[in-house]
Design a protein around this motif. Structure first.
Motif, PDB file in Angstrom:
ATOM      1  N   ILE B 114       0.828  -1.215   0.000  1.00 41.62           N
ATOM      2  CA  ILE B 114       0.000   0.000   0.000  1.00 41.62           C
ATOM      3  C   ILE B 114       0.862   1.266   0.000  1.00 41.62           C
ATOM      4  CG2 ILE B 114      -0.227   0.169   2.515  1.00 41.62           C
ATOM      5  CD1 ILE B 114      -3.131   0.584   0.021  1.00 41.62           C
ATOM      6  N   GLU B 115       2.131   1.115   0.430  1.00 37.50           N
ATOM      7  CA  GLU B 115       3.038   2.274   0.455  1.00 37.50           C
ATOM      8  C   GLU B 115       3.337   2.816  -0.942  1.00 37.50           C
ATOM      9  OE1 GLU B 115       5.455  -1.427   0.115  1.00 37.50           O
ATOM     10  OE2 GLU B 115       3.714  -0.793   1.273  1.00 37.50           O
ATOM     11  N   ARG B 116       2.945   2.061  -1.985  1.00 42.60           N
ATOM     12  CA  ARG B 116       3.108   2.571  -3.346  1.00 42.60           C
ATOM     13  C   ARG B 116       2.236   3.801  -3.588  1.00 42.60           C
ATOM     14  NH1 ARG B 116       5.922  -0.391  -7.104  1.00 42.60           N
ATOM     15  NH2 ARG B 116       6.795  -2.270  -6.183  1.00 42.60           N
ATOM     16  N   LEU B 117       1.250   4.008  -2.740  1.00 35.86           N
ATOM     17  CA  LEU B 117       0.420   5.215  -2.862  1.00 35.86           C
ATOM     18  C   LEU B 117       1.156   6.435  -2.303  1.00 35.86           C
ATOM     19  CD1 LEU B 117      -3.064   3.842  -1.723  1.00 35.86           C
ATOM     20  CD2 LEU B 117      -2.114   3.989  -4.028  1.00 35.86           C
ATOM     21  N   GLY B 118       2.219   6.212  -1.561  1.00 34.62           N
ATOM     22  CA  GLY B 118       2.968   7.286  -0.922  1.00 34.62           C
ATOM     23  C   GLY B 118       3.211   6.943   0.528  1.00 34.62           C
ATOM     24  N   ASP B 119       4.105   7.675   1.170  1.00 32.60           N
ATOM     25  CA  ASP B 119       4.425   7.398   2.571  1.00 32.60           C
ATOM     26  C   ASP B 119       3.204   7.663   3.445  1.00 32.60           C
ATOM     27  OD1 ASP B 119       6.972   6.692   1.913  1.00 32.60           O
ATOM     28  OD2 ASP B 119       7.814   8.690   2.252  1.00 32.60           O
ATOM     29  N   GLY B 120       3.135   6.928   4.537  1.00 34.68           N
ATOM     30  CA  GLY B 120       2.091   7.187   5.523  1.00 34.68           C
ATOM     31  C   GLY B 120       0.729   6.640   5.161  1.00 34.68           C
ATOM     32  N   HIS B 121       0.683   5.620   4.285  1.00 33.72           N
ATOM     33  CA  HIS B 121      -0.606   5.016   3.937  1.00 33.72           C
ATOM     34  C   HIS B 121      -0.762   3.672   4.644  1.00 33.72           C
ATOM     35  CE1 HIS B 121      -0.581   8.015   0.723  1.00 33.72           C
ATOM     36  NE2 HIS B 121      -1.857   7.781   0.569  1.00 33.72           N
ATOM     37  N   ALA B 122      -1.986   3.411   5.113  1.00 27.23           N
ATOM     38  CA  ALA B 122      -2.276   2.126   5.757  1.00 27.23           C
ATOM     39  C   ALA B 122      -3.572   1.570   5.185  1.00 27.23           C
ATOM     40  CB  ALA B 122      -2.399   2.315   7.274  1.00 27.23           C
ATOM     41  N   LEU B 123      -3.558   0.282   4.880  1.00 27.01           N
ATOM     42  CA  LEU B 123      -4.735  -0.367   4.295  1.00 27.01           C
ATOM     43  C   LEU B 123      -5.871  -0.458   5.311  1.00 27.01           C
ATOM     44  CD1 LEU B 123      -5.940  -2.109   1.908  1.00 27.01           C
ATOM     45  CD2 LEU B 123      -5.091  -4.091   3.164  1.00 27.01           C
ATOM     46  N   ILE B 124      -7.080  -0.073   4.911  1.00 34.31           N
ATOM     47  CA  ILE B 124      -8.257  -0.323   5.740  1.00 34.31           C
ATOM     48  C   ILE B 124      -8.935  -1.598   5.271  1.00 34.31           C
ATOM     49  CG2 ILE B 124     -10.515   0.539   6.442  1.00 34.31           C
ATOM     50  CD1 ILE B 124      -9.396   3.350   6.254  1.00 34.31           C
ATOM     51  N   ARG B 125      -9.343  -1.625   4.011  1.00 35.58           N
ATOM     52  CA  ARG B 125      -9.889  -2.871   3.462  1.00 35.58           C
ATOM     53  C   ARG B 125      -9.947  -2.828   1.932  1.00 35.58           C
ATOM     54  NH1 ARG B 125     -14.977  -1.363   5.573  1.00 35.58           N
ATOM     55  NH2 ARG B 125     -14.852  -3.016   7.114  1.00 35.58           N
ATOM     56  N   ARG B 126      -9.975  -4.041   1.368  1.00 32.62           N
ATOM     57  CA  ARG B 126     -10.228  -4.186  -0.070  1.00 32.62           C
ATOM     58  C   ARG B 126     -11.729  -4.348  -0.261  1.00 32.62           C
ATOM     59  NH1 ARG B 126      -6.528  -9.261  -1.521  1.00 32.62           N
ATOM     60  NH2 ARG B 126      -7.745  -9.129  -3.435  1.00 32.62           N
TER      61      ARG B 126
END
Lengths: 221, 221
Positions: B114-126
């Motif tokens: 998920i870090e491919r979206l940028g720093d500081g991102h965390a997955l909530i759900r698919r």
DNA sequence: GTGTGTATGTCGTCA
DNA sequence: TGACGACGTACACAC
């Protein structure tokens, strides 16, 4: 059998029908499913028949077909175990398929029977050009102009498309106000909801009935 | 040859390849084009071989195949002039095709990375459910929530889809503000322009690289 | 050639 | 079963 290209696909050993066309395309069909092959190579392509790897040969593979796309690096590799039947034929060039009843027919019929949109409608033109593409039908209605988006199956995409056209057309002071009409042989509930939410009118068309009228009209002249 | 169903199509006399499958479907192939037949009947269907009309017989037709769809009244009628070759085979049931590299794979990989979206991102759900369909990926970003629409090929449709989700999600006080990210292996220029015009961020994904990372991860465990 | 819209799309999934 | 989105979509046509 393995395909490598936009995705990777594997197919286990089984009895199948392989078709090789003059343009180098190859189709792998099973005895079911619809017209879509299990796996295939699109033309233009070239096919090469080669020897199996030693481990394949000991597993029973007699020959290996390698199909390589001409333009991309898509590859289809087929390992042949047993040839049940083989037959080659020259088909020659093919006269084309003639179709009737596609969207253009529907458009022609609706243009001729523009009153199906309601009383007081007059056709301005089909395929009215805009910078973002042609509006299927532009008409004059009782209260301004009418832009018609025509589909065989009315889906949410069509509503989006019409919405873009309406945004644009309504910025033209010579045309505004422009009402939207979403016309299709069948309109999906979700599409209808979205359309009506945006003030777009939905019209369901009966192709057979329209064609019948058209035939009747033709007979008068 | 004539098809009558959702449309009407006619095909002139020529040498062709006819395939009849176990489920009653019939394919009419020419020696070119892609895997799509010139004309066909989808299963389930039943085929009947009959005699030609007198005028057909005098024109050289030896037999007539009538293929009738089981569920609809679609009909395919094939007039046979000459049988160049005929062969029948029992193929048996078919093991399925195994695919790799479709959108679901891409979604799984992006969720893991998920870090491919940028720093500081965390997955909530698919597949976050909404009334108008599931959002591919919902994440927590540095400045609120992030909704991701994922495509193999980033087209204008995908931007429209994401826009609808964002409109909806931003009405939810528990989620707002929700930023939009349009992620694809390839993004069309028009789609990129529309997305950026709407404040949607575009992220191009490299599937091979992501799969490589995934394999490397797997090897660690 | 690239972009855009249609398709007898077909195919899976999920309510 | 019907709606809905993905597809190695394919395909035709306009620019």
């Amino acid at each position: 059998m393995t395909y490598t290209g936009r995705l990777t696909a594997h197919l286990a050993q089984a009895t199948r029908l392989l078709m090789v066309k003059a343009d180098g395309s190859v189709l792998v069909h099973s005895d079911g499913g619809s017209y879509k092959p299990l796996n295939w190579m699109s033309p233009p392509a070239t096919m090469r028949v080669g020897e199996p790897e030693p481990d394949e040969a000991s597993a029973g593979v007699t020959e290996v077909w390698t199909v390589q796309a001409t333009k991309s690096d898509d590859t289809l590799r087929i390992a042949i175990f047993t040839l049940h039947h083989d037959s080659a034929h020259e088909l020659g060039t093919d006269p084309g398929l003639v179709k009737d009843g596609v969207e253009s027919d529907l458009q022609r019929l609706l243009a001729e029977q523009i009153e199906r949109l309601g009383d007081g409608h007059a056709l301005i033109r089909r395929e009215h050009p805009t910078p973002i593409g042609p509006v299927d039908i532009l008409a004059r209605g009782p209260a301004g102009h009418v832009a018609v988006e025509l589909k065989r199956r009315g889906d949410i995409d069509g509503v989006e498309q019409l919405t873009r056209y309406l945004d644009l057309l309504n910025r033209d002071p010579l045309l505004a106000p422009v009402e939207g009409v979403f016309a299709a042989q069948q309109i999906k509930p979700q599409a209808r909801t979205l359309a009506e939410d945006r003030g777009i009118r939905c019209v369901v068309l009966d192709y057979d009935e329209m064609r019948g009228l058209d035939d009747a009209d033709s007979r008068l002249f």
